[in-house]
Design an enzyme around this catalytic site. Structure first.
Site, PDB file in Angstrom:
ATOM      1  N   ARG A   1       5.147 124.726  67.112  1.00 35.14           N
ATOM      2  CA  ARG A   1       5.622 125.613  66.347  1.00 35.14           C
ATOM      3  C   ARG A   1       5.023 125.644  65.028  1.00 35.14           C
ATOM      4  NH1 ARG A   1       9.227 129.480  69.672  1.00 35.14           N
ATOM      5  NH2 ARG A   1       9.863 128.472  71.528  1.00 35.14           N
TER       6      ARG A   1
ATOM      7  N   HIS B   1       4.855 128.433  59.766  1.00 37.27           N
ATOM      8  CA  HIS B   1       5.715 129.449  59.230  1.00 37.27           C
ATOM      9  C   HIS B   1       6.301 128.982  58.120  1.00 37.27           C
ATOM     10  CE1 HIS B   1       6.000 129.755  63.768  1.00 37.27           C
ATOM     11  NE2 HIS B   1       5.029 130.251  63.695  1.00 37.27           N
TER      12      HIS B   1
ATOM     13  N   LYS C   1      16.179 127.461  54.500  1.00 40.95           N
ATOM     14  CA  LYS C   1      16.504 126.840  55.515  1.00 40.95           C
ATOM     15  C   LYS C   1      17.126 125.760  55.611  1.00 40.95           C
ATOM     16  CE  LYS C   1      12.933 128.134  57.023  1.00 40.95           C
ATOM     17  NZ  LYS C   1      11.143 129.087  57.871  1.00 40.95           N
TER      18      LYS C   1
ATOM     19  N   TYR D   1      18.695 126.523  62.896  1.00 32.94           N
ATOM     20  CA  TYR D   1      18.395 127.289  61.801  1.00 32.94           C
ATOM     21  C   TYR D   1      19.079 127.584  61.106  1.00 32.94           C
ATOM     22  CZ  TYR D   1      13.349 126.473  63.270  1.00 32.94           C
ATOM     23  OH  TYR D   1      11.968 126.101  63.552  1.00 32.94           O
TER      24      TYR D   1
ATOM     25  N   ASP E   1       0.152 131.305  66.449  1.00 32.29           N
ATOM     26  CA  ASP E   1       0.196 130.222  65.227  1.00 32.29           C
ATOM     27  C   ASP E   1      -1.210 128.983  65.308  1.00 32.29           C
ATOM     28  OD1 ASP E   1       3.060 130.560  64.999  1.00 32.29           O
ATOM     29  OD2 ASP E   1       3.777 129.209  66.418  1.00 32.29           O
TER      30      ASP E   1
END
Length: 176
Positions: free
Chosen positions: A59, A62, A72, A132, A168
């Site tokens: 993933r 981003h 974050k 997160y 992605d």
């Protein structure tokens, strides 16, 4: 908690310490006061969970574009992942540098990622779960990314992804 600088400016590896006894363990994962004393201002507005069924799930990478930047704190709460950041801040001394680290419940690590730094991970085992904590509300229109294998960054992943979304996999080369 111990706070360790990384090779990407502003990205901090947080080393937790579990207190163990015959019942199990207890560990503080976040404390606003402790983080502020370490120079990290993270006023949490949102938390999210990413569940990844298969090893080899990638993933990322981003980030949130201005005017909706997002910092974050990421922690692996099940399984193991190779967590990666890329500095996309043009004024940063580490612009385009990357940093990767393994996160797992056993190593008690978290990664603080400032706004303007892209984030992604590769799950190393089935059933990896990430938690997160973000300092901004998610704004879908500000979502952006860079490709996991873009030669502009030359990230050294431990393996090629087995599972990756078309979005992605399809980000253009950086700067194109």
């Amino acid at each position: 908690m111990e706070f360790r600088s990384t090779r990407v400016a502003g990205v901090t590896l947080v080393e937790g310490h579990a207190h163990r006894d015959d019942r199990g363990s207890f560990e503080r994962a976040f404390c606003l006061t402790t983080f502020a004393a370490a120079g990290i201002d993270l006023a949490v507005r949102q938390t999210s969970i990413s569940t990844n069924l298969a090893a080899g799930t990638l993933r990322g990478m981003h980030y949130q574009k201005a005017p909706h930047p997002e910092a974050k704190l990421v922690r692996c709460i099940a399984g193991r992942v190779f967590d990666v950041v890329v500095d996309l801040r043009p004024d940063s001394p580490t612009f385009k540098a990357w940093y990767g680290v393994e996160l797992s419940p056993e190593n008690h690590r978290s990664l603080h990622i400032p706004a303007g730094v892209a984030h992604g991970f590769l799950s190393l085992v089935d059933g990896s779960v990430l938690h997160y904590m973000m300092d901004a509300d998610h704004e879908p229109s500000a979502g952006a990314g860079v490709r996991w294998n873009d030669p502009a960054f030359a990230i050294e992943w431990p393996a090629a992804p087995a599972v990756i979304s078309p979005r992605d996999a399809g980000y253009p080369d950086f700067g194109s």
